[in-house]
Design a protein around this motif. Structure first.
Motif, PDB file in Angstrom:
ATOM      1  N   MET A   1      12.611  14.087   5.007  1.00  0.00           N
ATOM      2  CA  MET A   1      13.611  13.080   4.657  1.00  0.00           C
ATOM      3  C   MET A   1      14.639  13.656   3.690  1.00  0.00           C
ATOM      4  O   MET A   1      14.924  13.091   2.632  1.00  0.00           O
TER       5      MET A   1
ATOM      6  N   ARG B   1       5.299  16.743   2.641  1.00  0.00           N
ATOM      7  CA  ARG B   1       6.418  17.154   3.480  1.00  0.00           C
ATOM      8  C   ARG B   1       7.590  16.182   3.396  1.00  0.00           C
ATOM      9  O   ARG B   1       8.603  16.369   4.069  1.00  0.00           O
ATOM     10  N   TYR B   2       7.447  15.140   2.568  1.00  0.00           N
ATOM     11  CA  TYR B   2       8.495  14.106   2.493  1.00  0.00           C
ATOM     12  C   TYR B   2       9.855  14.677   2.089  1.00  0.00           C
ATOM     13  O   TYR B   2      10.870  14.351   2.725  1.00  0.00           O
TER      14      TYR B   2
ATOM     15  N   ASN C   1       2.593  11.621   5.010  1.00  0.00           N
ATOM     16  CA  ASN C   1       2.896  13.043   4.802  1.00  0.00           C
ATOM     17  C   ASN C   1       3.675  13.221   3.496  1.00  0.00           C
ATOM     18  O   ASN C   1       4.844  13.647   3.513  1.00  0.00           O
ATOM     19  N   PRO C   2       3.072  12.893   2.358  1.00  0.00           N
ATOM     20  CA  PRO C   2       3.821  12.929   1.089  1.00  0.00           C
ATOM     21  C   PRO C   2       4.288  14.323   0.691  1.00  0.00           C
ATOM     22  O   PRO C   2       5.352  14.469   0.081  1.00  0.00           O
TER      23      PRO C   2
ATOM     24  N   ASP D   1      10.655   6.073   7.138  1.00  0.00           N
ATOM     25  CA  ASP D   1      10.677   6.615   5.775  1.00  0.00           C
ATOM     26  C   ASP D   1       9.386   6.310   5.037  1.00  0.00           C
ATOM     27  O   ASP D   1       8.815   7.182   4.363  1.00  0.00           O
ATOM     28  N   ARG D   2       8.875   5.083   5.160  1.00  0.00           N
ATOM     29  CA  ARG D   2       7.620   4.714   4.499  1.00  0.00           C
ATOM     30  C   ARG D   2       6.433   5.441   5.130  1.00  0.00           C
ATOM     31  O   ARG D   2       5.471   5.801   4.438  1.00  0.00           O
TER      32      ARG D   2
ATOM     33  N   VAL E   1       6.464   8.501   6.473  1.00  0.00           N
ATOM     34  CA  VAL E   1       6.463   9.883   5.974  1.00  0.00           C
ATOM     35  C   VAL E   1       6.016   9.914   4.511  1.00  0.00           C
ATOM     36  O   VAL E   1       5.253  10.807   4.101  1.00  0.00           O
ATOM     37  N   ALA E   2       6.472   8.939   3.698  1.00  0.00           N
ATOM     38  CA  ALA E   2       6.141   8.931   2.270  1.00  0.00           C
ATOM     39  C   ALA E   2       4.650   8.740   2.033  1.00  0.00           C
ATOM     40  O   ALA E   2       4.091   9.313   1.086  1.00  0.00           O
TER      41      ALA E   2
END
Length: 353
Positions: A173, A168-169, A165-166, A158-159, A161-162
């Motif tokens: 997610m 597409r977060y 890839n902010p 989760d971290r 992706v955040a």
């Protein structure tokens, strides 16, 4: 002549009856002994764990009881607050806080499976646990431990992706993604725990049934088995690879990408803001896995005195892993997180007015 033959036949018949009766009695006695060995009606937690319960020093015993009780209350209150604010505040309905509330619930379940019985030993002279109770305690500790390993790796993803890839977060997610991820963590931990516990509980046990530990820790229980435990060891090695090594590698790779992304941010403020979003999780990971790796990776003592010290060290580390770590988790996430503190203030203000 006929009388002698009939007499001889009668003697043979009597001897057969005696032999049959003796054989039946021997089989019955052997079966009872095996059942007695197999059915471990009660397990005693060893009194040789003097550092856990300082016999002969009532003042230290009272202090120790109050200390563990306070830590348990902090665990219940701290993790309960995390769950409450994550559910109550709509701003915290995000994947990170969903995983965090699962982690808090897990810590409550894990500590509640052992600490109440441990505290009871201070108040009563009873230091035994039933065979079924030992199995339940072993199942919960295995399930919670394996689930926490997978959950921490999901939180690392989760971290990743955040930060990496902010844009597409929200897509990656989404609720249809993170809910099955958390459910899969619980299912995987439960299946592993059923397997390990069933393999341990089917073993025949013999001897005085004294566990040299303050909980039904599986390695301490396996020492009481009077049968080959190679299958248990192999299954535990495979489980450690799946639930310990693989998540560690996944978390490590995720943070390699996270750090490389943070270092490419031009402004110092941006770097600090990005790192603050994952610093709490990284701290929890270091404490959790550091304790486990230190407990299982340290060299084994060869002499008897070193083995005794090693057993005491293992119990202290187990106590730290089972009590201190669940107590620190909510403190780390609440003290280092502005969103959690703001949500707590909002809940308090709503109750006042």
């Amino acid at each position: 002549m006929l009388a002698q033959l009939s007499r001889r036949q009668q003697l043979q018949l009597n001897s057969r009856c005696l032999y049959s009766g003796a054989t039946t009695s021997l089989v019955r006695k052997t079966t009872e002994q095996l059942l007695e060995q197999r059915k471990l009606t009660s397990v005693q937690r060893g009194d040789n764990s003097h550092f856990l319960k300082p016999e002969g020093y009532p003042e230290l015993e009272a202090i120790y009881f109050v200390l563990v009780l306070c830590m348990y209350l902090v665990i219940l209150m701290g993790n309960g607050v995390i769950i409450t604010v994550s559910v109550s505040d709509s701003h915290l309905h995000t994947p990170m806080y969903f995983f965090l509330s699962n982690l808090s619930f897990l810590d409550i379940c894990y500590t509640s499976s052992s600490i109440p019985l441990f505290l009871r030993s201070f108040l009563t002279s009873k230091k035994t646990i039933s065979f079924s109770g030992c199995g339940v305690q072993m199942f919960l500790s295995f399930a919670m431990g394996a689930t926490e390993c997978v959950l921490l790796s999901m939180m690392a993803f989760d971290r990743y992706v955040a930060i990496c890839n902010p844009l597409r977060y929200p897509i990656i997610m989404s609720k249809t993604s993170y809910v099955p991820m958390a459910a899969g963590s619980w299912i995987a931990g439960g299946v592993n725990s059923v397997l390990q516990t069933s393999l341990a509980m089917r073993l025949p046990f013999c001897g005085d049934n004294v566990i040299n530990h303050f909980t039904c820790e599986i390695l301490a229980v396996l020492k009481l088995a009077c049968a080959d435990i190679s299958i248990n060891i192999i299954s535990m090695i495979v489980a450690n690879v799946i639930f310990l090594v693989a998540p560690v590698l996944f978390i490590f790779i995720s943070y390699v990408f996270i750090l490389s992304t943070i270092l490419r941010i031009p402004s110092a403020e941006g770097k600090q803001k990005a790192f603050s979003t994952c610093s709490a999780h990284l701290t929890v990971v270091i404490i959790f896995y550091g304790t486990i790796l230190f407990m299982y990776a340290k060299p084994k003592a060869k002499d008897s005195s070193g083995a005794d010290k090693e057993q005491v060290t293992d119990k202290i580390i187990s106590l730290f892993y089972g009590v201190v770590t669940p107590m620190l988790n909510p403190l780390i996430y609440s003290l280092r997180n502005k969103d959690v503190k703001a949500a707590m203030k909002n809940i308090l203000c709503q109750k006042r007015f």
